[in-house]
Design an enzyme around this catalytic site. Structure first.
Site, PDB file in Angstrom:
ATOM      1  N   SER A 146       4.795   2.261   7.942  1.00 27.52           N
ATOM      2  CA  SER A 146       4.403   1.193   7.037  1.00 27.52           C
ATOM      3  C   SER A 146       5.549   0.827   6.106  1.00 27.52           C
ATOM      4  O   SER A 146       6.165   1.691   5.489  1.00 27.52           O
ATOM      5  CB  SER A 146       3.187   1.600   6.208  1.00 27.52           C
ATOM      6  OG  SER A 146       2.031   1.642   6.994  1.00 27.52           O
TER       7      SER A 146
ATOM      8  N   ASP B 293       0.017  -7.528   1.136  1.00 27.48           N
ATOM      9  CA  ASP B 293       0.513  -6.187   1.443  1.00 27.48           C
ATOM     10  C   ASP B 293       2.040  -6.153   1.480  1.00 27.48           C
ATOM     11  O   ASP B 293       2.637  -5.523   2.363  1.00 27.48           O
ATOM     12  CB  ASP B 293      -0.057  -5.648   2.752  1.00 27.48           C
ATOM     13  CG  ASP B 293       0.094  -4.121   2.864  1.00 27.48           C
ATOM     14  OD1 ASP B 293       0.241  -3.472   1.813  1.00 27.48           O
ATOM     15  OD2 ASP B 293       0.091  -3.607   3.994  1.00 27.48           O
TER      16      ASP B 293
ATOM     17  N   HIS C  11       0.819  -1.222   0.000  1.00 30.30           N
ATOM     18  CA  HIS C  11       0.000   0.000   0.000  1.00 30.30           C
ATOM     19  C   HIS C  11       0.847   1.264   0.000  1.00 30.30           C
ATOM     20  O   HIS C  11       0.358   2.337  -0.351  1.00 30.30           O
ATOM     21  CB  HIS C  11      -0.984  -0.007   1.173  1.00 30.30           C
ATOM     22  CG  HIS C  11      -0.381   0.232   2.513  1.00 30.30           C
ATOM     23  ND1 HIS C  11       0.011  -0.789   3.349  1.00 30.30           N
ATOM     24  CD2 HIS C  11      -0.096   1.377   3.186  1.00 30.30           C
ATOM     25  CE1 HIS C  11       0.495  -0.287   4.472  1.00 30.30           C
ATOM     26  NE2 HIS C  11       0.439   1.031   4.393  1.00 30.30           N
TER      27      HIS C  11
END
Length: 306
Positions: free
Chosen positions: A160, A84, A54
């Site tokens: 992230s 992911d 993402h």
């Protein structure tokens, strides 16, 4: 050991992990058609970095910045939204890679260290423990990521794609989500994700099989449980018209027990069977229907996203 000695030992471990891992963690700056974004990535092989899918979705330009001042452009080699995970290739020199660990060996309560670039603050380090294992993380595609690591190490936007390391400085997870204060989630580094990473590095994408069935985990009656050797099964809620499951005769209300001889107790179990090798291969799906066991012959198709 008194409190001061314990604190010193704890600090020593965190400092050692930071000194070992942090040089290989890059700040990632991404430009898309919609604007700019940021995240983190970790060098896992010479010139290759691992991040969250993402973070680089829709990326037109990707820039890397390391703590020693090294900067490089990068390209997205492969991305898999269902796990992911994404692999980047740097167009330039990268620091030494971080050794890969095995999240299957983690234990609840174990020390872990999160490294990344939260809110643009490069080279940030937080420490905590493994709060829980085996969590499931829903994705935008409707599927779930299995065996997710829950930690109380502080994570914030920008973390992230960053590293979750064990006390030996091995990469055991990729930080992917903040579910609340003191509740961070990381995609594990284990046998399954290592295969995904290798596939992304060589082929650029991960192929998966598709049946076109939606289901949920349900308890079985004592009689059914005794017959199949499991207390639960996956009940078919719906099938996509014209899908492999529909063409094979699957119906809402059927309880899936196994596919190709592999027990299936819930939707996650079904996902595990739907790997690349299942595409186009005839297999049997055993279902419980009206108290009777029925074998349906089906041929999974390749999953197409979007």
């Amino acid at each position: 050991m008194d409190d001061d000695e314990a604190l010193d030992a704890y600090s020593t471990i965190v400092v050692r992990v930071a000194e070992t891992v942090l040089p290989a963690v890059a700040a990632v700056n991404v430009r898309t058609a919609e604007g700019a974004g940021a995240g983190s990535a970790t060098v896992i092989r010479a010139g290759l970095l691992l991040t969250s899918a993402h973070v680089v979705t829709g990326a037109r330009e990707v820039g890397l910045a390391f703590g020693d001042g090294t900067a490089a452009d990068a390209e997205v080699v492969g991305s898999d939204v269902l796990s992911d995970l994404a692999v980047l290739r740097a167009r330039g020199r990268t620091p030494d890679p971080v050794p890969l660990g095995d999240a299957a060996r983690l234990r609840v309560g174990q020390l872990v260290v999160a490294l990344g670039n939260p809110r643009g603050l490069a080279g940030s380090v937080t420490a905590g423990i493994v709060s829980a294992l085996g969590r499931s993380l829903p994705t935008a595609s409707g599927r779930v990521i299995d065996e997710v690591i829950q930690t109380d190490a502080a994570l914030n936007p920008g973390n992230s794609g960053g590293a979750l390391a064990d006390s030996a400085g091995r990469l055991v997870g990729v930080n992917t989500a903040v579910a609340g204060v003191g509740l961070g989630l990381a995609v594990p580094i284990n046998a399954t994700t290592l295969e995904i990473i290798d596939t992304l590095s060589t082929a650029g994408r991960v192929r998966r099989a598709w049946l076109g069935v939606a289901g949920s985990k349900v308890p079985l009656t004592p009689e059914a449980a005794a017959k199949v050797g499991s207390a639960t099964g996956m009940q078919v809620m719906s099938t996509v018209p014209g899908s492999p499951a529909a063409l094979a005769g699957a119906r809402p209300g059927d309880i899936v027990l196994s596919i190709d001889g592999t027990p299936v107790f819930d939707p996650t179990g079904l996902q595990r069977v739907m790997v690349e090798g299942a595409i186009g291969r005839r297999m049997e799906m055993t279902v419980l229907r009206g108290g009777a066991l029925i074998d349906l012959v089906l041929e999974p198709e390749e999953l197409r996203l979007g």
